[in-house]
Design an enzyme around this catalytic site. Structure first.
Site, PDB file in Angstrom:
ATOM      1  N   GLY A  58       0.840  -1.198   0.000  1.00 31.74           N
ATOM      2  CA  GLY A  58       0.000   0.000   0.000  1.00 31.74           C
ATOM      3  C   GLY A  58       0.866   1.234   0.000  1.00 31.74           C
ATOM      4  O   GLY A  58       2.044   1.186   0.368  1.00 31.74           O
ATOM      5  N   VAL A  65       4.027   1.006   2.255  1.00 25.36           N
ATOM      6  CA  VAL A  65       4.170  -0.221   3.037  1.00 25.36           C
ATOM      7  C   VAL A  65       4.572  -1.342   2.089  1.00 25.36           C
ATOM      8  O   VAL A  65       3.911  -1.570   1.071  1.00 25.36           O
ATOM      9  CB  VAL A  65       2.863  -0.589   3.762  1.00 25.36           C
ATOM     10  N   ASP A 174      -9.155   5.657  15.739  1.00 26.84           N
ATOM     11  CA  ASP A 174      -9.294   5.581  14.280  1.00 26.84           C
ATOM     12  C   ASP A 174      -9.680   4.165  13.861  1.00 26.84           C
ATOM     13  O   ASP A 174      -9.160   3.636  12.876  1.00 26.84           O
ATOM     14  CB  ASP A 174      -7.993   6.013  13.597  1.00 26.84           C
TER      15      ASP A 174
END
Length: 328
Positions: A58, A65, A174
């Site tokens: 990602g 990542v 989150d």
């Protein structure tokens, strides 16, 4: 950061290795290598610490990542590579140090494990365990709404994980499907503690309220959307309610395209899609979490006692076929 030596939390590591992880800059062999292969320095640095860089998992505006193989741990890991020049100052000075501090403390099967932190003059490398089955959002987009049994198993793991996190005086702030990863056995792993906060209990034992309005609109409780001080543990519970709704419905409960409309939606009792058959016990649990009245919103401790989560004897399998998710 006041202390650049972000040491791995694992015991028994060589102390020289930890300091080297910060002291050594990324090495470039020549100007040509920088031009022809901008990742040469990154690859060389990680190789020195026993990581063989792999595919991209990602990427964002200032971080990527990648999958890597750790020769020392003899397993695949995830490496988050953060470019300091591109990252916002408040992220580097506040949120990233806090995330690292929190991850060093947390050790639980349903919480992502920090392996090592390496810092150079231009980048930060956060190495964690690899959740090989992607994230929950990908799973729902691919498979649609879950059966009741699957949703219960996964949500139970989320409740257990968040109960542990809260017991360490840490809040996530989150929680969303993208931040809930799945390991090889499709177990929940809570990740991305970038907005986490710790030390919420004062010396007198009183809980401190939060004033940082973070997270995603679609998963945020009314108190955050209204911009008032909030109990972050109860805010986490609201987000968990959005997650469970998405698990069993295959889509989000609220449309977050317009903030004014969203504020109206979160103050109404949530509706369920008619195309999906959902049992009353699941609906009841979701309603208790998606409760705008804080005095009536269920706590994580109370969630653990909910009959739907604790009673496995009366198994109700609800099959949802050919329902395409509408998750955004």
């Amino acid at each position: 950061m006041s202390d650049n030596r972000d040491e791995s939390p694992e015991e028994g590591q060589d102390s020289k290795r930890k300091s080297d992880a910060v002291a050594k800059p990324e090495k470039q062999d020549s100007n040509a290598s920088r031009t022809e292969n901008p990742l040469a320095g990154v690859t060389a640095l990680l190789e020195r610490y026993g990581y063989q860089l792999g595919d991209i998992l990602g990427k964002g505006s200032y971080a990527v990542v990648r999958k890597a193989y750790s020769r020392r741990h003899k397993k695949h890991v995830a490496v988050k590579i953060i470019c300091k020049k591109k990252a916002p100052e408040d992220f580097l000075s506040k949120f990233l140090p806090r995330e690292i501090k929190v991850l060093k403390r947390l050790r639980h099967p349903h919480v992502i494990s920090l392996i090592e932190v390496i810092e150079t003059n231009t980048r930060m490398y956060i190495i964690t365990d690899l959740a090989e089955s992607g994230d929950l959002l990908e799973y729902i987009r691919k498979n649609g709404a879950m059966t009741e049994a699957t949703a219960r198993d996964l949500f139970n793991q989320l409740v257990v994980g968040i109960t542990y996190v809260h017991s360490q005086d840490v809040v996530h702030r989150d929680l969303k499907c993208e931040n809930l990863l799945l390991d090889k056995e499709k177990n929940i792993v809570i990740s991305d503690f970038g907005f986490a906060r710790d030390n919420l209990t004062s010396a007198t034992g009183k809980k401190k309220l939060c004033h940082t309005y973070c997270g995603s609109y679609a998963y945020a409780p009314p108190e955050i959307l209204k911009g008032i001080a909030y109990d972050a543990m109860l805010a986490d519970v609201w987000s968990m309610g959005v997650v469970l709704y998405t698990m069993v419905c295959g889509r989000l409960p609220f449309d977050d395209s317009n903030l004014r409309s969203l504020l109206q939606q979160v103050h109404r009792r949530v509706n369920f899609p008619s195309k999906v058959k959902i049992s009353d016990p699941i609906k009841a649990v979701i309603h208790k979490m998606l409760q705008w009245n804080l005095a009536e919103r269920i706590t994580v401790e109370q969630l653990q006692q909910e009959p739907w989560l604790t009673n496995h004897e009366e198994e109700t399998e609800i099959n949802v076929t050919s329902l395409k998710p509408e998750v955004v």
